[in-house]
Design a protein around this motif. Structure first.
Motif, short mmCIF file in Angstrom:
data_model
loop_
_atom_site.label_atom_id
_atom_site.label_comp_id
_atom_site.label_asym_id
_atom_site.label_seq_id
_atom_site.Cartn_x
_atom_site.Cartn_y
_atom_site.Cartn_z
N TYR A 140 -14.09 -11.72 -13.82
CA TYR A 140 -14.49 -12.47 -13.41
C TYR A 140 -15.30 -11.30 -12.67
CZ TYR A 140 -12.22 -16.61 -13.03
OH TYR A 140 -11.73 -17.86 -13.98
N GLY A 141 -15.00 -9.99 -13.10
CA GLY A 141 -16.42 -9.01 -12.39
C GLY A 141 -15.25 -7.76 -11.76
N ILE A 142 -13.93 -8.29 -11.72
CA ILE A 142 -13.09 -6.98 -11.31
C ILE A 142 -12.10 -6.50 -11.88
CG2 ILE A 142 -10.49 -7.75 -9.53
CD1 ILE A 142 -11.49 -10.53 -9.52
N ASP A 143 -12.61 -5.35 -11.05
CA ASP A 143 -12.01 -3.47 -12.31
C ASP A 143 -10.49 -3.23 -11.29
OD1 ASP A 143 -13.55 -4.29 -14.07
OD2 ASP A 143 -15.31 -3.15 -13.23
N ASN A 144 -10.76 -2.86 -9.58
CA ASN A 144 -9.98 -2.71 -8.68
C ASN A 144 -8.53 -3.33 -9.12
OD1 ASN A 144 -9.19 -1.25 -6.66
ND2 ASN A 144 -10.65 -2.05 -5.19
N ILE A 145 -7.81 -2.89 -9.87
CA ILE A 145 -6.51 -3.12 -10.21
C ILE A 145 -5.74 -2.38 -10.19
CG2 ILE A 145 -4.79 -3.96 -11.88
CD1 ILE A 145 -7.62 -5.02 -13.52
N VAL A 146 -4.40 -1.87 -9.50
CA VAL A 146 -3.05 -0.92 -8.97
C VAL A 146 -2.12 -1.50 -9.31
CG1 VAL A 146 -2.02 -0.05 -7.59
CG2 VAL A 146 -4.28 -0.43 -7.25
N GLU A 147 -1.25 -0.95 -10.46
CA GLU A 147 0.39 -0.73 -10.84
C GLU A 147 1.23 -0.29 -10.37
OE1 GLU A 147 0.67 -1.48 -14.80
OE2 GLU A 147 -1.73 -0.85 -15.05
N GLU A 148 2.24 -1.87 -10.02
CA GLU A 148 3.18 -0.86 -8.74
C GLU A 148 4.32 -1.13 -10.32
OE1 GLU A 148 3.97 -1.68 -5.29
OE2 GLU A 148 1.50 -0.16 -4.96
N GLU A 149 5.75 -0.81 -9.69
CA GLU A 149 7.02 -1.66 -10.03
C GLU A 149 8.09 -1.38 -9.59
OE1 GLU A 149 10.22 0.33 -14.20
OE2 GLU A 149 8.34 1.32 -13.58
N GLU A 150 8.63 -2.77 -9.84
CA GLU A 150 9.94 -2.84 -8.09
C GLU A 150 11.06 -2.84 -8.84
OE1 GLU A 150 10.84 -3.24 -5.62
OE2 GLU A 150 9.06 -2.62 -4.50
N THR A 151 12.09 -3.95 -8.37
CA THR A 151 13.17 -4.11 -9.13
C THR A 151 13.22 -5.77 -8.18
OG1 THR A 151 14.37 -3.35 -7.01
CG2 THR A 151 14.65 -2.65 -9.22
N LEU A 152 14.08 -6.42 -8.57
CA LEU A 152 14.58 -7.99 -8.33
C LEU A 152 16.19 -7.91 -6.38
CD1 LEU A 152 16.04 -10.80 -10.78
CD2 LEU A 152 14.14 -10.80 -9.31
N GLU A 153 16.65 -6.34 -7.17
CA GLU A 153 17.52 -5.74 -5.47
C GLU A 153 15.81 -5.82 -4.35
OE1 GLU A 153 17.70 -5.08 -7.92
OE2 GLU A 153 19.12 -5.64 -8.72
N ASN A 154 15.45 -4.32 -4.75
CA ASN A 154 14.18 -4.40 -3.80
C ASN A 154 13.51 -5.76 -2.93
OD1 ASN A 154 15.57 -2.16 -3.26
ND2 ASN A 154 13.87 -1.23 -5.09
N LYS A 155 13.10 -6.24 -3.86
CA LYS A 155 12.41 -7.37 -3.98
C LYS A 155 13.04 -8.76 -2.71
CE LYS A 155 8.94 -10.08 -3.55
NZ LYS A 155 7.23 -8.81 -2.81
N CYS A 156 13.99 -8.71 -3.60
CA CYS A 156 14.82 -9.52 -1.90
C CYS A 156 15.26 -9.04 -0.69
CB CYS A 156 16.84 -9.98 -2.96
SG CYS A 156 16.82 -11.18 -4.18
N LYS A 157 15.35 -7.93 -0.57
CA LYS A 157 15.81 -6.93 0.15
C LYS A 157 14.44 -6.63 1.73
CE LYS A 157 18.49 -3.41 -1.32
NZ LYS A 157 19.44 -1.81 -1.70
N GLU A 158 12.32 -6.67 0.54
CA GLU A 158 12.11 -6.69 1.12
C GLU A 158 11.49 -8.51 2.12
OE1 GLU A 158 7.04 -7.74 -0.06
OE2 GLU A 158 8.85 -6.02 -0.98
N LEU A 159 12.10 -9.07 1.42
CA LEU A 159 11.76 -10.55 1.76
C LEU A 159 13.00 -10.95 2.64
CD1 LEU A 159 10.78 -12.54 -1.24
CD2 LEU A 159 9.14 -12.36 0.64
#
Length: 183
Positions: A140-159
């Motif tokens: 699709y011509g998309i090269d702007n990709i960023v990777e991150e790492e997260e945990t389920l615990e932090n995702k629940c806190k964020e939400l």
């Protein structure tokens, strides 16, 4: 005595007919009406998940099992609802990624300028998933990709969700997702 037996047999017949209707007609019709995204997440099948955020507005999560099949999705933004009930669940990585990107492109959520943030929640099958996703994004011509790492615990806190066991955290995110799509 004979009249009592007749009444008992009639009651058993009615109960049996109701049970037969429920098992053979009602349940299959109900399942046919259910969309692919309407089921609740099965935490016992959970192997890993990856969140994909496009330009910080379309945000969804692929959840897969040990067989590398996307068996569930979470929809964390209203924009990601274009993927809801599109039969992405139950497909291999390659099929699910391909169909998702096609739908996102059709709904104008993807373009060559898009910033794609890939957030992994574990390592199981992640490298294979990432390779297929980046290859598809390049198409699709998309090269702007960023990777991150997260945990389920932090995702629940964020939400703003509670965090306990993996099972309750997955269910909490699933309920949040269903509420986001419903609204």
């Amino acid at each position: 005595m004979e009249k009592k037996l007749k009444i008992i047999f009639e009651i058993l017949f009615v109960v049996g007919a109701i049970f037969y209707y429920y098992q053979r007609i009602f349940i299959p019709e109900y399942r046919a009406k259910m969309g692919s995204s309407d089921y609740f997440v099965r935490s016992e099948d959970y192997s890993n998940m990856v969140e994909i955020s496009i330009d910080n507005h379309s945000d969804f999560v692929f959840v897969w099992n040990d067989e590398e099949v996307i068996y569930h999705m979470f929809f964390l933004s209203k924009d990601s609802s274009c993927l809801y009930n599109k039969n992405i669940e139950g497909k291999s990585f390659e099929e699910a990624i391909s169909l998702s990107l096609l739908l996102l492109d059709e709904n104008h959520y993807l373009n060559s300028e898009s910033l794609i943030k890939i957030i992994r929640y574990g390592n199981k099958s992640y490298s294979k998933f990432l390779e297929l996703l980046t290859t598809s994004l390049h198409q699709y011509g998309i090269d702007n990709i960023v990777e991150e790492e997260e945990t389920l615990e932090n995702k629940c806190k964020e939400l703003g969700l509670g965090e306990n066991s993996k099972k309750t955290m997955l269910l909490a995110i699933d309920l949040y997702s269903k509420e986001k799509v419903r609204s």
